[in-house]
Motif scaffolding. Structure first.
Motif: not given
Length: 168
Positions: A109-125
């Protein structure tokens, strides 16, 4: 419903910012997450595509984090005031990993922008037997960081940004 209540509802519907549609969220700009990492997103194209740069403050290999490219897409703002989006970061020069983020942009309501994310990180094995430990999942919340235009992330990069030494 009384005429006073109806008038109030109509007024609220017409006041900018009174509904989600009145508070559109723009992805372009500079963002900081809860891990102190920074990302800078370019203008979103008409087709929803965007590019940018990501400077992580977290490193898997203990190497020096560097600015890495990101590419993504969002739903058109005409489809939703608070769009969903996704992007991929290909970590450059310091890690053999890739991360994909999906999320949604919100405006309070105050104009504050928020990005809510979920991530997947893939590391080489090194083997199929080690595949079980190659993917991590997490959540980040980004807030807009106000700043001047230009190469922001380059100025925030650590001193090893120009270090030519190869990773072990």
């Amino acid at each position: 419903m009384g005429s006073g209540a109806l008038a109030l509802l109509l007024l609220l519907a017409l006041v900018p910012g009174a509904s989600p549609a009145g508070r559109k969220c723009e992805l372009s700009g500079l963002w900081r997450n809860n891990q102190e990492s920074l990302m800078e997103i370019s203008a979103v194209r008409d087709d929803g595509g965007f590019q940018g740069k990501y400077l992580t403050r977290v490193s898997l290999a203990g190497g020096c984090p560097r600015v890495s490219p990101l590419k993504g897409a969002q739903h058109h703002l005409s489809e939703a005031a608070w769009p969903t989006f996704g992007f991929t970061v290909r970590w450059e020069k310091f890690s053999n990993a890739t991360t994909v983020f999906v999320g949604q942009c919100f405006v309070d309501a105050g104009g504050k922008e928020t990005l809510v994310t979920t991530w997947l990180l893939r590391e080489a094995v090194g083997s199929l037997e080690d595949d079980w430990k190659a993917t991590r999942v997490g959540r980040n919340v980004f807030t807009r960081k106000r700043s001047q235009k230009g190469k922001i992330l380059q100025s925030w990069s650590s001193s090893c940004e120009d270090d030519p030494s190869p990773e072990p």
